[in-house]
Scaffold this motif. Structure first.
Motif, PDB file in Angstrom:
ATOM      1  N   VAL A  92       0.850  -1.192   0.000  1.00  0.00           N
ATOM      2  CA  VAL A  92       0.000   0.000   0.000  1.00  0.00           C
ATOM      3  C   VAL A  92       0.889   1.247   0.000  1.00  0.00           C
ATOM      4  O   VAL A  92       1.450   1.609   1.025  1.00  0.00           O
ATOM      5  CB  VAL A  92      -0.954   0.023   1.212  1.00  0.00           C
ATOM      6  CG1 VAL A  92      -1.983   1.140   1.048  1.00  0.00           C
ATOM      7  CG2 VAL A  92      -1.661  -1.312   1.388  1.00  0.00           C
ATOM      8  N   GLY A  94       2.492   4.844   0.265  1.00  0.00           N
ATOM      9  CA  GLY A  94       2.250   6.073   1.012  1.00  0.00           C
ATOM     10  C   GLY A  94       1.681   5.875   2.409  1.00  0.00           C
ATOM     11  O   GLY A  94       1.521   6.839   3.144  1.00  0.00           O
ATOM     12  N   VAL A  95       1.353   4.629   2.778  1.00  0.00           N
ATOM     13  CA  VAL A  95       0.840   4.382   4.132  1.00  0.00           C
ATOM     14  C   VAL A  95       1.962   3.729   4.944  1.00  0.00           C
ATOM     15  O   VAL A  95       2.415   2.642   4.607  1.00  0.00           O
ATOM     16  CB  VAL A  95      -0.404   3.467   4.095  1.00  0.00           C
ATOM     17  CG1 VAL A  95      -0.879   3.147   5.506  1.00  0.00           C
ATOM     18  CG2 VAL A  95      -1.518   4.117   3.289  1.00  0.00           C
ATOM     19  N   ASN A  99       1.855   3.926  11.109  1.00  0.00           N
ATOM     20  CA  ASN A  99       0.541   4.545  11.020  1.00  0.00           C
ATOM     21  C   ASN A  99      -0.542   3.480  10.814  1.00  0.00           C
ATOM     22  O   ASN A  99      -1.595   3.494  11.460  1.00  0.00           O
ATOM     23  CB  ASN A  99       0.564   5.518   9.836  1.00  0.00           C
ATOM     24  CG  ASN A  99      -0.561   6.515   9.884  1.00  0.00           C
ATOM     25  OD1 ASN A  99      -1.353   6.523  10.824  1.00  0.00           O
ATOM     26  ND2 ASN A  99      -0.653   7.341   8.872  1.00  0.00           N
ATOM     27  N   PHE A 100      -0.247   2.545   9.939  1.00  0.00           N
ATOM     28  CA  PHE A 100      -1.176   1.443   9.676  1.00  0.00           C
ATOM     29  C   PHE A 100      -1.414   0.613  10.936  1.00  0.00           C
ATOM     30  O   PHE A 100      -2.556   0.330  11.306  1.00  0.00           O
ATOM     31  CB  PHE A 100      -0.589   0.566   8.553  1.00  0.00           C
ATOM     32  CG  PHE A 100      -1.138  -0.831   8.507  1.00  0.00           C
ATOM     33  CD1 PHE A 100      -2.446  -1.081   8.122  1.00  0.00           C
ATOM     34  CD2 PHE A 100      -0.329  -1.904   8.850  1.00  0.00           C
ATOM     35  CE1 PHE A 100      -2.933  -2.380   8.069  1.00  0.00           C
ATOM     36  CE2 PHE A 100      -0.818  -3.199   8.805  1.00  0.00           C
ATOM     37  CZ  PHE A 100      -2.125  -3.437   8.423  1.00  0.00           C
ATOM     38  N   SER A 103      -3.501   2.434  13.494  1.00  0.00           N
ATOM     39  CA  SER A 103      -4.914   2.462  13.091  1.00  0.00           C
ATOM     40  C   SER A 103      -5.574   1.110  13.327  1.00  0.00           C
ATOM     41  O   SER A 103      -6.710   1.036  13.801  1.00  0.00           O
ATOM     42  CB  SER A 103      -5.044   2.824  11.607  1.00  0.00           C
ATOM     43  OG  SER A 103      -4.478   4.078  11.356  1.00  0.00           O
ATOM     44  N   ALA A 104      -4.856   0.034  12.983  1.00  0.00           N
ATOM     45  CA  ALA A 104      -5.427  -1.310  13.133  1.00  0.00           C
ATOM     46  C   ALA A 104      -5.651  -1.643  14.606  1.00  0.00           C
ATOM     47  O   ALA A 104      -6.716  -2.121  14.995  1.00  0.00           O
ATOM     48  CB  ALA A 104      -4.506  -2.341  12.476  1.00  0.00           C
ATOM     49  N   ALA A 107      -8.545   0.267  15.981  1.00  0.00           N
ATOM     50  CA  ALA A 107      -9.830  -0.256  15.512  1.00  0.00           C
ATOM     51  C   ALA A 107     -10.194  -1.544  16.250  1.00  0.00           C
ATOM     52  O   ALA A 107     -11.324  -1.712  16.707  1.00  0.00           O
ATOM     53  CB  ALA A 107      -9.776  -0.500  14.004  1.00  0.00           C
ATOM     54  N   LEU A 140       3.810   0.467   3.751  1.00  0.00           N
ATOM     55  CA  LEU A 140       3.274  -0.849   4.042  1.00  0.00           C
ATOM     56  C   LEU A 140       3.585  -1.880   2.947  1.00  0.00           C
ATOM     57  O   LEU A 140       3.079  -1.776   1.824  1.00  0.00           O
ATOM     58  CB  LEU A 140       1.762  -0.693   4.208  1.00  0.00           C
ATOM     59  CG  LEU A 140       0.940  -1.850   4.722  1.00  0.00           C
ATOM     60  CD1 LEU A 140       1.570  -2.488   5.929  1.00  0.00           C
ATOM     61  CD2 LEU A 140      -0.467  -1.356   5.037  1.00  0.00           C
ATOM     62  N   GLN A 156       1.596  -8.375  13.051  1.00  0.00           N
ATOM     63  CA  GLN A 156       0.199  -7.940  13.164  1.00  0.00           C
ATOM     64  C   GLN A 156      -0.620  -8.939  13.980  1.00  0.00           C
ATOM     65  O   GLN A 156      -1.450  -8.549  14.794  1.00  0.00           O
ATOM     66  CB  GLN A 156      -0.416  -7.783  11.769  1.00  0.00           C
ATOM     67  CG  GLN A 156       0.228  -6.676  10.961  1.00  0.00           C
ATOM     68  CD  GLN A 156      -0.211  -6.716   9.515  1.00  0.00           C
ATOM     69  OE1 GLN A 156      -1.395  -6.770   9.216  1.00  0.00           O
ATOM     70  NE2 GLN A 156       0.741  -6.691   8.612  1.00  0.00           N
TER      71      GLN A 156
ATOM     72  N   ARG B 332      -7.617  -5.844   8.741  1.00  0.00           N
ATOM     73  CA  ARG B 332      -6.970  -5.605  10.040  1.00  0.00           C
ATOM     74  C   ARG B 332      -7.875  -4.790  10.946  1.00  0.00           C
ATOM     75  O   ARG B 332      -7.415  -4.137  11.881  1.00  0.00           O
ATOM     76  CB  ARG B 332      -5.632  -4.895   9.840  1.00  0.00           C
ATOM     77  CG  ARG B 332      -4.649  -5.693   8.980  1.00  0.00           C
ATOM     78  CD  ARG B 332      -4.434  -7.104   9.502  1.00  0.00           C
ATOM     79  NE  ARG B 332      -3.497  -7.875   8.698  1.00  0.00           N
ATOM     80  CZ  ARG B 332      -3.788  -9.030   8.101  1.00  0.00           C
ATOM     81  NH1 ARG B 332      -5.000  -9.553   8.203  1.00  0.00           N
ATOM     82  NH2 ARG B 332      -2.875  -9.670   7.411  1.00  0.00           N
ATOM     83  N   ILE B 334      -9.726  -2.095  10.258  1.00  0.00           N
ATOM     84  CA  ILE B 334      -9.911  -0.666   9.981  1.00  0.00           C
ATOM     85  C   ILE B 334     -11.175  -0.484   9.136  1.00  0.00           C
ATOM     86  O   ILE B 334     -11.294  -1.075   8.070  1.00  0.00           O
ATOM     87  CB  ILE B 334      -8.671  -0.106   9.250  1.00  0.00           C
ATOM     88  CG1 ILE B 334      -7.427  -0.307  10.123  1.00  0.00           C
ATOM     89  CG2 ILE B 334      -8.863   1.361   8.898  1.00  0.00           C
ATOM     90  CD1 ILE B 334      -6.106   0.005   9.430  1.00  0.00           C
ATOM     91  N   GLY B 346      -2.233   8.370   1.459  1.00  0.00           N
ATOM     92  CA  GLY B 346      -0.986   7.744   1.022  1.00  0.00           C
ATOM     93  C   GLY B 346      -0.665   8.080  -0.427  1.00  0.00           C
ATOM     94  O   GLY B 346       0.485   8.322  -0.786  1.00  0.00           O
TER      95      GLY B 346
END
Ligand code: ATP
Ligand code: MG
Lengths: 248, 374
Positions: A92, A94-95, A99-100, A103-104, A107, A140, A156, B332, B334, B346
């Motif tokens: 992915v 730019g992510v 940060n990913f 967020s995960a 959530a 990512l 993860q 995941r 989100i 992104g």
């Protein structure tokens, strides 16, 4: 006690039936190995459980602790406690990894972790899997080697602490050291005894580290034989020929 | 190049200070075919009443001089000759021009900010701005367009030998604004020009950045980001004219579109003339279409008239959000909306990192967030 129950599951991709009646129950504390030839539908089963939009369930049920999984969106399934370590994790652009992950974790846990605690948790998790700290700032999966992607999937897994984890060929493409590191991660995840694992693999070498309670043979879109750990050795010695002939 | 396609070099040959040299466009011309003329409020056919108002305020870095000059000032129109009807209309109609000069060898300590605040979209306003960066000087200039206006203007960036100019131009207009603008950069020997265009607001924005070189070693880096919402027409027409050997140009424009009748147009014309050997150029445009009903037109044109280039390439890609990206994030835990935000952020992130003015970078990030929250 978490239980994933799959009953008579039929799944199609682009109108082509791939899964043809899968029955499987994974309870907490259990580890199931799923082995089968290329193209037999193992990843299709994993994606269907996770809710990938390309895979259409045409009949059958999937429940987690009695709750209908198939009516949940992809993210709801993850928050309900299902996890899929993917055979080909997606890049992915730019992510960033950090940060990913934040967020995960936010959530799945339902609240944002304190930044300092999270940074520490992330660092410990990465150390345990021999992932270099610089990965947190990278995009990512972008440019990750095959082995790096797999370790990152297990990172993860350990951060999100699901009830049931499906690991799709997490052992493929790993060198011996990485295999050990990744297996240790899976074993830490199993060690509470409150989690279930469905481990999709082609090789018995990971099963020496992550001991399965049950082994299932998958061919032609369904489970064609079941047994204990000894079945895996038999498969490795004899191959799948007798199953593929039978299911053809 | 097809038989019905005119060579770029002839297409862009025409320029003049005289209104008479440009007939009123009909919409069939190559350079106007994407622009909805009916929404230009008369900027293109001389019918716009010149009763609007755009307040220009300059907050200069201390090393910089700012002048307001009349039409007869010798610096006005020196680097740029109007190249289309609206441009020449603006050139023949403005009353006062702003001239910003960065003296020789000066390195500015802070950005020079030009605020252009439209006060009404009732009548048209015409403007002219000249930024002169003298040899070996370095400066950052921000053009910040806000408010309601029907505004046509020309901006000349004159970058001297070995000088460096970084420009951020923000088109953050109110929803009823119409803006048609030419930004021309003239690069002398070893000059560096980095521009970052951000177009977010306005009913119709048509911005035409162009670059020419007068000496070897010129280096132009043109970046752009736009976000078109329902009903908006955002058009960027780039022209890089390599007529001198050993110069470089790099173009990277990225947009996102959402909502009914959101329309983005990107034209990327690059000409490498016979004498421009050793040219190194690359241009890229990407469009992310977030909803049905939005349309992106992307036309890269590269015309190479010399056999000896150091590098020449272009790429254009328009597409939807990748399902695999959102699936991975959703798997995941989100939620979809947040996954979408992360992926779009992104998509722009790499580009936004290039904005060197922190304040502006934060504002652009916040603006992208706000667009995504709609
Ligand atoms: N997205 C898809 N589009 C088209 N066909 C697909 C798709 N996903 C799976 N298939 C087809 O479904 C069948 C099963 O594929 P699947 O990936 O589930 O096999 P697998 O058992 O995981 O194989 P491997 O051991 O090679 O990973 C194959 O014939 C494959 O080509
Ligand atoms: Mg597979």
């Amino acid at each position: 006690m978490p239980t994933l129950e799959i009953r008579d599951l039929h799944v199609a991709v682009e109108d082509k039936e791939i899964l043809r009646g899968v029955d499987l129950t994974v309870r907490s504390g259990e580890t199931h190995a799923l082995m089968g030839p290329n193209g037999s539908g193992k990843s299709t089963l994993a994606y269907a459980i996770a809710g990938h939009p390309k895979y259409t369930v045409t009949s059958g049920t999937v429940t987690l602790d009695g709750e209908d999984v198939l009516s949940l969106s992809v993210d709801e399934r993850a928050r309900a406690g299902l996890f899929l370590a993917m055979q080909y994790p997606v890049e992915v652009p730019g992510v960033s990894v950090s940060n990913f992950l934040r967020s995960a974790v936010t959530a799945v846990r339902g609240e944002a972790p304190k930044l300092r605690l999270f940074t520490k948790e992330l660092k410990e998790g990465m150390d345990a899997l021999s992932i270099d700290a610089s990965f947190a700032q990278r995009n990512l999966n972008e440019g990750f080697s095959g082995g790096e992607k797999k370790r990152h999937e297990i990172l993860q897994l350990e951060l999100l602490k699901p009830k049931i984890a499906v690991l799709d060929e997490t052992d493929s493409g790993l060198d011996v050291d990485a295999l050990r590191v990744v297996s240790e991660g899976v074993n830490r995840f199993r060690s509470t005894g409150e989690t279930g694992v469905l481990l999709i693999t082609h090789y018995t070498r990971i099963l020496r580290y992550v001991k399965p309670d049950f082994v299932h043979v998958f061919a032609g879109g369904r489970i064609v034989e079941e047994g204990g750990p000894e079945l895996a050795d038999k498969l490795e010695a004899e191959g799948y020929e007798r199953y593929t002939k039978a299911s053809a | 190049m097809g038989l019905d396609t005119k060579p770029l070099s002839t297409l862009h040959g025409k320029s003049s200070y005289d209104l008479e040299d440009f007939p009123v466009p009909t919409g069939r011309e190559e350079s106007w075919r994407f622009t909805p003329l009916s929404r230009l409020r008369g900027l293109h056919d001389g019918t716009a009443p010149v009763t609007g108002s755009v307040v220009v305020e300059v907050h200069p870095s201390p090393e910089v001089s700012v002048e307001t000059v009349g039409r007869d000032d010798s610096r006005v129109g020196k680097a740029y000759v109007p190249a289309d009807r609206v441009s020449v209309q603006a050139f023949t109609s403005f009353e006062k021009a702003t001239v910003i000069t960065v003296p020789k060898e000066a390195v500015t300590s802070e950005p020079t900010v030009v605020n252009l605040r439209g006060e009404s979209a009732e009548g048209a306003t015409y403007g002219h701005l000249v930024v002169v960066v003298e040899p070996l000087a370095q400066a950052v200039v921000v053009l910040d367009h806000r408010g309601s206006a029907v505004y046509a203007d020309n901006v000349e960036f004159v970058v001297g030998d070995g000088a460096s100019l970084r420009v951020v131009s923000l088109q953050d207009w109110a929803g009823d604004a119409v803006h048609v603008s030419h930004h021309h950069a003239q690069l002398a020997k070893d000059a560096t020009f980095k521009s970052f265009v951000v177009t977010l607001g306005g009913d119709l924005v048509r911005l035409s950045p162009s670059v020419s070189y007068t000496g070897r070693g010129g280096d132009a880096d043109l970046s752009g980001l736009y976000f078109a919402d329902a009903g908006q027409h955002l058009e960027h027409r780039l022209l890089v004219d390599h007529s001198v050997p050993d110069c470089r140009s790099h173009v990277d424009y990225r947009g996102a579109l959402q909502g009914d009748e959101a329309h983005a147009v990107w034209i990327g014309d690059v000409i490498i003339r016979v004498e421009a050997t050793g040219t190194d150029t690359y241009e890229l445009n990407r469009n992310l279409i977030l909803t049905d009903g939005a349309r992106a037109d992307s036309v890269p044109n590269l015309e190479i008239l010399t056999g000896e280039v150091a590098g020449a390439g272009h790429a254009s890609a328009s597409g939807r959000l990748d399902d695999e990206h959102t699936f991975y994030l959703q798997a995941r835990g989100i939620p979809y909306e947040e996954a979408r935000r992360l992926v779009v952020r992104g998509y722009f992130a790499q580009l936004i990192q290039k904005i060197e003015v922190e304040e502006i970078r934060d504002r652009v990030l916040a603006a992208v967030e706000a667009e995504l929250a709609r």
